[in-house]
Design an enzyme around this catalytic site. Structure first.
Site, PDB file in Angstrom:
ATOM      1  N   HIS A  77       6.472  -3.940  25.237  1.00  0.00           N
ATOM      2  CA  HIS A  77       7.790  -3.505  25.203  1.00  0.00           C
ATOM      3  C   HIS A  77       8.253  -3.512  23.848  1.00  0.00           C
ATOM      4  O   HIS A  77       9.199  -2.780  23.365  1.00  0.00           O
ATOM      5  CB  HIS A  77       8.543  -4.361  26.164  1.00  0.00           C
ATOM      6  CG  HIS A  77       8.312  -4.002  27.699  1.00  0.00           C
ATOM      7  ND1 HIS A  77       7.746  -5.026  28.468  1.00  0.00           N
ATOM      8  CD2 HIS A  77       8.094  -2.696  28.439  1.00  0.00           C
ATOM      9  CE1 HIS A  77       7.618  -4.555  29.803  1.00  0.00           C
ATOM     10  NE2 HIS A  77       7.639  -3.449  29.537  1.00  0.00           N
ATOM     11  N   LYS A 100      13.607  -5.263  45.054  1.00  0.00           N
ATOM     12  CA  LYS A 100      12.326  -6.315  44.546  1.00  0.00           C
ATOM     13  C   LYS A 100      13.005  -7.561  44.162  1.00  0.00           C
ATOM     14  O   LYS A 100      14.115  -7.551  43.446  1.00  0.00           O
ATOM     15  CB  LYS A 100      11.676  -5.634  43.326  1.00  0.00           C
ATOM     16  CG  LYS A 100      10.544  -4.727  43.829  1.00  0.00           C
ATOM     17  CD  LYS A 100       9.604  -4.445  42.779  1.00  0.00           C
ATOM     18  CE  LYS A 100       9.892  -3.318  41.780  1.00  0.00           C
ATOM     19  NZ  LYS A 100       9.057  -2.779  40.486  1.00  0.00           N
ATOM     20  N   ARG A 109       0.928   4.153  27.920  1.00  0.00           N
ATOM     21  CA  ARG A 109      -0.252   3.464  27.294  1.00  0.00           C
ATOM     22  C   ARG A 109      -1.630   4.285  27.398  1.00  0.00           C
ATOM     23  O   ARG A 109      -2.456   4.053  26.647  1.00  0.00           O
ATOM     24  CB  ARG A 109      -0.320   2.091  28.139  1.00  0.00           C
ATOM     25  CG  ARG A 109       0.723   1.107  27.774  1.00  0.00           C
ATOM     26  CD  ARG A 109       1.040  -0.006  28.781  1.00  0.00           C
ATOM     27  NE  ARG A 109       1.152   0.601  30.031  1.00  0.00           N
ATOM     28  CZ  ARG A 109       1.572  -0.052  31.217  1.00  0.00           C
ATOM     29  NH1 ARG A 109       1.703  -1.454  31.020  1.00  0.00           N
ATOM     30  NH2 ARG A 109       1.670   0.613  32.302  1.00  0.00           N
ATOM     31  N   SER A 151       3.418  -5.705  32.522  1.00  0.00           N
ATOM     32  CA  SER A 151       4.199  -6.987  33.076  1.00  0.00           C
ATOM     33  C   SER A 151       3.503  -7.301  34.407  1.00  0.00           C
ATOM     34  O   SER A 151       3.620  -8.584  34.632  1.00  0.00           O
ATOM     35  CB  SER A 151       5.864  -6.439  33.365  1.00  0.00           C
ATOM     36  OG  SER A 151       6.187  -6.192  32.230  1.00  0.00           O
TER      37      SER A 151
HETATM   38  O1  PNS Z   1       9.770  -0.745  34.050  1.00  0.00           O
HETATM   39  P1  PNS Z   1       9.744   0.173  35.094  1.00  0.00           P
HETATM   40  O2  PNS Z   1       9.563  -0.643  36.413  1.00  0.00           O
HETATM   41  O3  PNS Z   1       8.392   1.144  35.017  1.00  0.00           O
HETATM   42  O4  PNS Z   1      10.828   0.964  34.956  1.00  0.00           O
HETATM   43  C1  PNS Z   1      11.252   2.139  36.004  1.00  0.00           C
HETATM   44  C2  PNS Z   1      12.848   2.557  35.820  1.00  0.00           C
HETATM   45  C3  PNS Z   1      13.657   1.324  35.893  1.00  0.00           C
HETATM   46  C4  PNS Z   1      12.877   3.104  34.377  1.00  0.00           C
HETATM   47  C5  PNS Z   1      12.975   3.557  36.867  1.00  0.00           C
HETATM   48  O5  PNS Z   1      12.730   2.654  37.984  1.00  0.00           O
HETATM   49  C6  PNS Z   1      14.447   3.808  37.198  1.00  0.00           C
HETATM   50  O6  PNS Z   1      14.786   4.563  36.250  1.00  0.00           O
HETATM   51  N1  PNS Z   1      15.075   3.314  38.308  1.00  0.00           N
HETATM   52  C7  PNS Z   1      16.514   3.626  38.227  1.00  0.00           C
HETATM   53  C8  PNS Z   1      16.880   4.231  39.483  1.00  0.00           C
HETATM   54  C9  PNS Z   1      16.603   5.809  39.154  1.00  0.00           C
HETATM   55  O7  PNS Z   1      17.241   6.653  38.276  1.00  0.00           O
HETATM   56  N2  PNS Z   1      15.523   6.459  39.852  1.00  0.00           N
HETATM   57  C10 PNS Z   1      14.798   7.639  39.617  1.00  0.00           C
HETATM   58  C11 PNS Z   1      13.891   7.979  38.695  1.00  0.00           C
HETATM   59  S1  PNS Z   1      13.167   9.385  38.855  1.00  0.00           S
END
Ligand code: PNS
Length: 188
Positions: free
Chosen positions: A19, A43, A92, A130
């Site tokens: 990150h 979560k 990645r 993570s």
């Molecule tokens: O680090 P992560 O868990 O892979 O991040 C995922 C994240 C936070 C980018 C994604 O879950 C997100 O944007 N969540 C907010 C809700 C949202 O907009 N969902 C639609 C995604 S297409």
């Protein structure tokens, strides 16, 4: 060239060296980079939102154009509210691509003016996530080099019993192999 403000959204539970590598790369190419930590009510995270905010603020204090914020709800709406025109995500390996593509396209459907930009972290972090860091740390395993030192320290504090058990087990193993070695030498 256009001055672009970008959002790097994620869970960052915990922040990893991957990150941080991506934040540093993003900070070089965007005028402003907002790291948005998702407040996910579904979560239960290992680290609370204030803890993740604090860790990331400490880790990025040397980057003057990086800001750490928390958000909830739809990412595209949050991006709009902070005037970000770009979303930064890390890829990645090929395995990340399918999920990231799906998410980028869904976000484009929700907000066509928001562009997703993918960047690759250094190859030495290509296997670091993570989730795996949490898994290794929960079993008391070493996470040195995978996460910044402040995060490593936090993991040790949070998972003290697991680390204690792991360290004692390692000591037992090394004592028993020393004993075996002594016996082998005695025999020969
Ligand atoms: O680090 P992560 O868990 O892979 O991040 C995922 C994240 C936070 C980018 C994604 O879950 C997100 O944007 N969540 C907010 C809700 C949202 O907009 N969902 C639609 C995604 S297409």
């Amino acid at each position: 060239m256009k001055q672009i403000s970008a959002l790097y959204p994620g869970s960052f539970d915990p922040p990893t060296n991957g990150h941080l590598d991506l934040i540093e790369r993003g900070a070089k190419i965007f005028e402003e980079l907002v790291v948005g930590i998702l407040r996910n009510t579904e979560k239960v995270p290992m680290f609370s939102l204030p803890e993740r905010l604090e860790m990331l603020k400490t880790l990025t204090s040397h980057l003057k154009n990086v800001r750490i914020e928390a958000f909830h709800g739809l990412m595209v709406e949050y991006a709009k509210s902070i005037d970000a025109t770009c979303v930064l995500r890390g890829i990645r390996a090929v395995s990340d691509y399918e999920y990231e593509l799906q998410m980028a396209l869904m976000n484009r459907k929700l907000e066509p003016t928001l562009e997703t930009v993918f960047m690759m972290p250094a190859d030495k972090y290509s296997y670091v996530s993570s989730r795996l860091v949490r898994e290794v740390a929960q079993a008391g395993g070493p996470v040195k080099g995978l996460v910044p030192e402040v995060v490593e320290q936090k993991l040790r504090e949070r998972l003290e019993p697991a680390y204690k058990f792991h360290d004692e087990l390692q000591e037992d193993i090394s004592r028993s192999s020393e004993k075996k070695e002594r016996l082998r030498k005695k025999k020969s």
